[in-house]
Design a protein around this motif. Structure first.
Motif, PDB file in Angstrom:
ATOM      1  N   PRO A 184       0.851  -1.190   0.000  1.00 18.55           N
ATOM      2  CA  PRO A 184       0.000   0.000   0.000  1.00 18.55           C
ATOM      3  C   PRO A 184       0.886   1.240   0.000  1.00 18.55           C
ATOM      4  O   PRO A 184       2.016   1.215   0.504  1.00 18.55           O
ATOM      5  CB  PRO A 184      -0.784  -0.127   1.311  1.00 18.55           C
ATOM      6  N   GLY A 185       0.393   2.326  -0.570  1.00 19.78           N
ATOM      7  CA  GLY A 185       1.195   3.540  -0.684  1.00 19.78           C
ATOM      8  C   GLY A 185       1.613   4.114   0.653  1.00 19.78           C
ATOM      9  O   GLY A 185       0.948   3.902   1.680  1.00 19.78           O
ATOM     10  N   THR A 284       6.239  11.642   6.553  1.00 16.49           N
ATOM     11  CA  THR A 284       5.865  10.436   5.819  1.00 16.49           C
ATOM     12  C   THR A 284       6.210   9.199   6.627  1.00 16.49           C
ATOM     13  O   THR A 284       7.015   9.254   7.563  1.00 16.49           O
ATOM     14  CB  THR A 284       6.579  10.388   4.449  1.00 16.49           C
ATOM     15  N   VAL A 285       5.599   8.090   6.244  1.00 18.07           N
ATOM     16  CA  VAL A 285       5.919   6.798   6.846  1.00 18.07           C
ATOM     17  C   VAL A 285       5.455   5.712   5.883  1.00 18.07           C
ATOM     18  O   VAL A 285       4.451   5.866   5.178  1.00 18.07           O
ATOM     19  CB  VAL A 285       5.255   6.621   8.228  1.00 18.07           C
ATOM     20  N   SER A 286       6.207   4.633   5.822  1.00 21.67           N
ATOM     21  CA  SER A 286       5.828   3.506   4.986  1.00 21.67           C
ATOM     22  C   SER A 286       4.569   2.851   5.544  1.00 21.67           C
ATOM     23  O   SER A 286       4.311   2.889   6.748  1.00 21.67           O
ATOM     24  CB  SER A 286       6.970   2.493   4.935  1.00 21.67           C
ATOM     25  N   SER A 287       3.789   2.240   4.666  1.00 16.53           N
ATOM     26  CA  SER A 287       2.586   1.539   5.110  1.00 16.53           C
ATOM     27  C   SER A 287       2.938   0.411   6.071  1.00 16.53           C
ATOM     28  O   SER A 287       2.117   0.012   6.905  1.00 16.53           O
ATOM     29  CB  SER A 287       1.828   0.978   3.901  1.00 16.53           C
ATOM     30  N   ALA A 330       6.958   2.294  -0.890  1.00 15.33           N
ATOM     31  CA  ALA A 330       6.088   1.503  -1.762  1.00 15.33           C
ATOM     32  C   ALA A 330       6.230   1.885  -3.225  1.00 15.33           C
ATOM     33  O   ALA A 330       5.727   1.200  -4.105  1.00 15.33           O
ATOM     34  CB  ALA A 330       4.631   1.668  -1.337  1.00 15.33           C
ATOM     35  N   GLY A 331       6.912   3.005  -3.486  1.00 14.70           N
ATOM     36  CA  GLY A 331       7.043   3.491  -4.856  1.00 14.70           C
ATOM     37  C   GLY A 331       6.042   4.576  -5.186  1.00 14.70           C
ATOM     38  O   GLY A 331       6.108   5.194  -6.249  1.00 14.70           O
ATOM     39  N   TYR A 332       5.102   4.834  -4.253  1.00 17.10           N
ATOM     40  CA  TYR A 332       4.068   5.851  -4.477  1.00 17.10           C
ATOM     41  C   TYR A 332       3.422   6.213  -3.141  1.00 17.10           C
ATOM     42  O   TYR A 332       3.636   5.544  -2.127  1.00 17.10           O
ATOM     43  CB  TYR A 332       3.001   5.345  -5.448  1.00 17.10           C
ATOM     44  N   PHE A 333       2.628   7.285  -3.137  1.00 17.66           N
ATOM     45  CA  PHE A 333       1.894   7.700  -1.952  1.00 17.66           C
ATOM     46  C   PHE A 333       0.420   7.317  -2.111  1.00 17.66           C
ATOM     47  O   PHE A 333      -0.136   7.386  -3.209  1.00 17.66           O
ATOM     48  CB  PHE A 333       1.990   9.217  -1.739  1.00 17.66           C
ATOM     49  N   ASP A 334      -0.199   6.923  -1.005  1.00 13.45           N
ATOM     50  CA  ASP A 334      -1.614   6.560  -1.030  1.00 13.45           C
ATOM     51  C   ASP A 334      -2.442   7.828  -0.867  1.00 13.45           C
ATOM     52  O   ASP A 334      -2.620   8.332   0.245  1.00 13.45           O
ATOM     53  CB  ASP A 334      -1.928   5.572   0.099  1.00 13.45           C
ATOM     54  N   TYR A 339      -5.178   8.803   6.168  1.00 17.73           N
ATOM     55  CA  TYR A 339      -4.066   9.494   6.820  1.00 17.73           C
ATOM     56  C   TYR A 339      -3.434  10.556   5.929  1.00 17.73           C
ATOM     57  O   TYR A 339      -2.651  11.373   6.404  1.00 17.73           O
ATOM     58  CB  TYR A 339      -2.985   8.493   7.240  1.00 17.73           C
ATOM     59  N   PHE A 340      -3.748  10.539   4.635  1.00 18.07           N
ATOM     60  CA  PHE A 340      -3.199  11.539   3.720  1.00 18.07           C
ATOM     61  C   PHE A 340      -3.752  12.915   4.102  1.00 18.07           C
ATOM     62  O   PHE A 340      -4.965  13.082   4.282  1.00 18.07           O
ATOM     63  CB  PHE A 340      -3.575  11.199   2.281  1.00 18.07           C
TER      64      PHE A 340
END
Length: 358
Positions: A184-185, A284-287, A330-334, A339-340
Motif C-alpha cells: 500500500p502507498g 511520511t511513513v511507509s505503510s 512503496a514506490g508511491y503515496f496513497d 491518513y493523507f
C-alpha cells in the motif's frame, strides 16, 4: 527487425540492375521466369536466416533490469505460461486485444538492485566484506509492482501477487535471487503557508487572524473550526487551486520516482491565485509502519495513557522537511488513505499594507 521477403527481393533486383553482365535477364513482367524464381528462393532463404538470427539475439541477450521490468508489465493474469520458440510466453489464443489488456493487471513496475561499491569498504577484512555483501542483499533483484484502481495507483491483490511471483520464479535467470513486493502507498502529510490573492481566492475574514497565529507558531483554540471553503476560487467555489496542484503533482510522480520539494513548490506557484507558497512540513511513513499503531495503542493502554489514533500516527511519522527529495518505500503515496493530509494556512497577499509575517 528482420526484413520481409518482398524487401529482400527488391534489394536483389536493384543490385541486378547495377550489373551489366545480367542485362540479358529480361522478361521483367513474367513471374515464372527462371531467374525470378531463383531470386524468390534466395530471398526466402535469407529471410529465414534473418528470423533465426533475430530470435537468437532476443533469447540470448543479457537479462538487464529493464528486461525484468518488461516481463513484469507483460504478465497476463490467469493464462497458461508455455515454452515456445526458446522462451516463455503466455497462451493468449482466443483472447481479443482488449481482453489481454484487461488481464495485464501490473500497470506499474520498478526494478532495482544494491550497488556493491556503495556498501563494501575495500579496506575491511574479508569476513566483514562477506558480511556486508549478504546483509545488504547485494546481487538481489528487487521488483516493486502496482496496479490502478479508480485512477489511483494501488497495491496488487494478494492472489494476483502470488501468481505473479510464481511467474517471475519461472522466467528469471537461474541462480538469481528476486524479491517481489506490492505495498500500500506510503502515508504523506504536508503543511504549508500560502499567501494568496484575496481577489481570486476566498478566505473567511474571521479565519485570517488564526491562520496568522498558526504561521507564527502560536496556539489557537482547540475547538476552533476554519471555514471549509477557505482556499477555493471565488469564481469557481468547487475548485481549490493549491490542493489541486498538490494532488496533480503527486499523481504525476512516476512510479518509484522521487518526491522533490522544490518541484512541488514550483507546481503550487503556478496555481491560480497563488502568490507565495511556503512548504513548512513534510512527514511520511511507509505503510509497513502503520502496523505499529495498534501495538502502540495497546502499550499506551497498559500504561493507563491511551493515545488517540492521530497521536499514535504522529509518533511514527518521519520528518522529511529537511530532505530535498526522497523515494516512497512503496514506490508511491496513497492519496486515498484516511491518513493523507494537506494542511494549508491561507493568508491574503497584502504586503503593501501589512507587516511581513516571519
Amino acid at each position: 527487425m528482420a526484413r520481409t521477403i518482398a524487401e529482400i527481393q527488391n534489394q536483389i533486383l536493384e543490385e541486378k540492375g547495377k550489373q551489366a553482365t545480367l542485362n540479358g535477364l529480361t522478361d521483367n513482367q513474367s513471374k515464372t521466369a527462371i531467374w525470378r524464381l531463383w531470386i524468390n528462393i534466395v530471398a526466402t532463404a535469407i529471410w529465414i536466416h534473418e528470423k533465426i538470427v533475430e530470435k537468437n539475439a532476443l533469447i540470448s541477450r543479457p537479462h538487464t533490469l529493464n528486461w525484468y521490468r518488461e516481463q513484469a508489465l507483460s504478465f497476463v493474469y490467469g493464462q497458461d505460461l508455455i515454452w515456445k520458440e526458446g522462451s516463455y510466453k503466455f497462451d493468449t489464443q482466443g483472447l481479443s486485444e482488449t481482453e489481454i489488456s484487461e488481464k495485464k493487471v501490473v500497470k506499474h513496475c520498478a526494478v532495482s538492485e544494491v550497488d556493491l561499491s556503495s556498501v563494501i569498504n575495500p579496506d575491511t577484512s574479508v569476513n566483514q566484506i562477506f558480511s556486508d555483501y549478504f546483509h545488504n542483499q547485494v546481487g538481489v533483484v528487487f521488483i516493486k509492482v502496482a496496479t490502478e484502481s479508480g485512477g489511483y495507483i494501488s497495491p496488487v491483490d494478494l492472489n494476483v501477487l502470488s501468481s505473479f511471483k510464481e511467474y517471475i520464479a519461472r522466467i528469471k535467470d537461474a541462480g538469481n535471487q528476486v524479491i517481489v513486493s506490492s505495498l500500500p502507498g506510503d502515508v504523506l502529510k504536508l503543511h504549508l503557508n500560502v499567501f494568496v490573492d484575496p481577489l481570486t481566492i476566498y478566505i473567511k475574514p474571521q479565519d485570517i487572524k488564526y491562520y496568522k497565529e498558526l504561521m507564527m507558531g502560536n496556539p489557537i483554540p482547540e475547538d476552533y473550526e476554519f471555514d471549509p471553503q477557505n482556499g477555493a476560487l471565488i469564481s469557481k467555489p468547487s475548485v481549490k487551486p493549491v490542493e489541486k496542484a498538490i494532488e496533480d503533482y503527486l499523481k504525476n510522480i512516476e512510479f518509484n520516482g522521487a518526491f522533490v520539494k522544490s518541484f512541488l513548490v514550483d507546481t503550487i506557484q503556478k496555481a491560480e491565485g497563488v502568490k507565495i507558497p511556503v512548504l513548512k512540513s513534510v512527514k511520511t511513513v511507509s505503510s509497513l509502519g502503520l502496523g505499529n499503531l495498534a501495538q502502540q495503542g495497546n502499550s499506551a493502554a497498559r500504561n493507563s495513557e491511551p493515545l488517540s489514533e492521530a497521536q499514535q500516527l504522529e509518533s511514527i511519522l518521519q520528518d522529511a522537511s529537511k530532505i530535498e527529495y526522497f523515494i516512497p518505500k512503496a514506490g508511491y503515496f496513497d492519496l486515498k488513505s484516511k491518513y493523507f493530509e494537506i494542511k494549508v494556512n491561507y493568508v491574503p497577499y497584502t504586503f503593501y499594507r501589512d507587516n511581513r509575517i516571519e
